[in-house]
Design an enzyme around this catalytic site. Sequence first.
Site, PDB file in Angstrom:
ATOM      1  N   ARG A   1      46.357  20.208  43.894  1.00  0.00           N
ATOM      2  CA  ARG A   1      46.370  21.153  45.181  1.00  0.00           C
ATOM      3  C   ARG A   1      46.893  20.647  46.471  1.00  0.00           C
ATOM      4  O   ARG A   1      47.641  21.627  47.121  1.00  0.00           O
ATOM      5  CB  ARG A   1      44.893  21.570  45.542  1.00  0.00           C
ATOM      6  CG  ARG A   1      44.373  22.532  44.622  1.00  0.00           C
ATOM      7  CD  ARG A   1      43.275  23.359  44.959  1.00  0.00           C
ATOM      8  NE  ARG A   1      42.872  24.393  44.195  1.00  0.00           N
ATOM      9  CZ  ARG A   1      41.827  25.176  43.780  1.00  0.00           C
ATOM     10  NH1 ARG A   1      40.639  24.370  44.044  1.00  0.00           N
ATOM     11  NH2 ARG A   1      41.779  26.290  43.083  1.00  0.00           N
TER      12      ARG A   1
ATOM     13  N   LYS B   1      31.720  37.424  31.390  1.00  0.00           N
ATOM     14  CA  LYS B   1      31.140  38.685  31.653  1.00  0.00           C
ATOM     15  C   LYS B   1      32.049  39.976  31.548  1.00  0.00           C
ATOM     16  O   LYS B   1      33.104  39.990  32.283  1.00  0.00           O
ATOM     17  CB  LYS B   1      30.341  38.669  32.809  1.00  0.00           C
ATOM     18  CG  LYS B   1      29.013  37.810  32.671  1.00  0.00           C
ATOM     19  CD  LYS B   1      27.954  38.299  33.637  1.00  0.00           C
ATOM     20  CE  LYS B   1      27.676  37.183  34.740  1.00  0.00           C
ATOM     21  NZ  LYS B   1      27.736  37.464  36.071  1.00  0.00           N
TER      22      LYS B   1
ATOM     23  N   GLY C   1      40.339  29.413  36.450  1.00  0.00           N
ATOM     24  CA  GLY C   1      40.512  27.937  36.137  1.00  0.00           C
ATOM     25  C   GLY C   1      40.273  27.385  34.739  1.00  0.00           C
ATOM     26  O   GLY C   1      41.003  26.458  34.199  1.00  0.00           O
TER      27      GLY C   1
ATOM     28  N   GLY D   1      39.643  34.219  41.242  1.00  0.00           N
ATOM     29  CA  GLY D   1      38.959  35.439  41.723  1.00  0.00           C
ATOM     30  C   GLY D   1      40.067  36.079  42.482  1.00  0.00           C
ATOM     31  O   GLY D   1      40.152  37.410  42.289  1.00  0.00           O
TER      32      GLY D   1
END
Length: 397
Positions: free
Chosen positions: A37, A201, A354, A377
């Site tokens: 990062r 999910k 990820g 996300g």
Amino acid sequence: MLNKKSIDDINVKGKRVLVRCDFNVPMMNGEITDVNRLVQALPTIKKLIADGGKVILCSHLGKPKGEPKPELSLAPVAVRLAELLAQPVVFASDDTVVGENAKAAVAAMKDGDVVLLQNTRYRVEETKNVEAFSKDLASLADIFVNDAFGTAHRAHCSNVGITNFVEDSVVGYLMQKEIDFLGNAVNNPVRPFVAILGGAKVSDKLAVIDNLLDKVDTLIIGGGMAYTFLKAQGYEIGLSLLDAEKMDYCLDMMKKAKEKGVSLLLPIDTVVAQEFKNDTPFKTVGLGEIEADWEGLDIGEKTREIFVNAVKDAKTVVWNGPMGVSEFDNFAKGTLAVAEALAKIEGTTIIGGGDSAAAVNKLGYGDKMTHISTGGGASLEFLEGKVLPGVAAANDK
Ligand code: AMP
């Protein structure tokens, strides 16, 4: 198409430029275990230094929940950044983020200097986007640059609130890259366009399934979320993951796929086990053959073949979520097969999330992908067609 002002469109000479980076790096005993990062943030930082800006960096790290937590201090980041930039990075160690140290450090800056502020989430206002902290941050800067895609789906002080109190707000190179790749894939895909969704999910990815069905030629669904689709069709799934309330939705999506002429591919065989761990006996069973006390943990061999074939000729692929419990080697084969298939195709390959990114990197295929998104996300919400507050807050060209 989004047309945001970037650091190429402004003159930062002699100006104080606050850059929101994503320095949320993995840490172990005070050491940074992966500098990826930081490396990704360098092009923007170097450009601003070269242009003679006074470069003030900020980021969150972990979840200190509004309190100073020494183990989540950005101090180690300042040290590594200084090495990577080969120039000093002054760390302004204020628990209030914008305190006496930060003010003094910024006041002393010369053009091309770099200062790093403390973890923005030490301030309780940060994640609530409270004006007081946005104003504090803005008091240090003339111009704001957002280069943190990972938090772009959230409206916080350091990426959205601050834009109300500075002269100009633009995006950095990393953010621009994300907008370009994800935006092009969704709005202008070279066809065939295949999306692959996995992970745990269904409910997390409901909206994205619906939205992608309007855009893709093929939608592949694997991982834990596939079992709700299988159960909805009447197949036994034993103890496999189930989102019982979403079964009707799954049937609706299958109907929608048919109406739209989208090929919706689901597993036809499953690797099952009786315990959720790597070292446990496992076997492969066909559709509807999962016994009551067994659980599906990966796609089977036949499914792997079907999925690999379906992406072979794709020109654009978007992938989010593993095909099984890829953290366990025995149940990572489906995920690895997909990663390998994507590495071979000639089209554009975009990895979000990820776990899928980790699988791709673990296999050494990272550099074979067109783009590995820095935001799990955020990339999903982008694919859903949502406006990300962190992107929207930057000024248009
Ligand atoms: P997500 O955050 O939704 O992308 O889900 C990622 C997680 O899904 C990973 O931790 C996987 O271990 C998990 N996962 C994928 N397939 C399965 C499965 N068949 N059963 C249980 N968990 C799964």
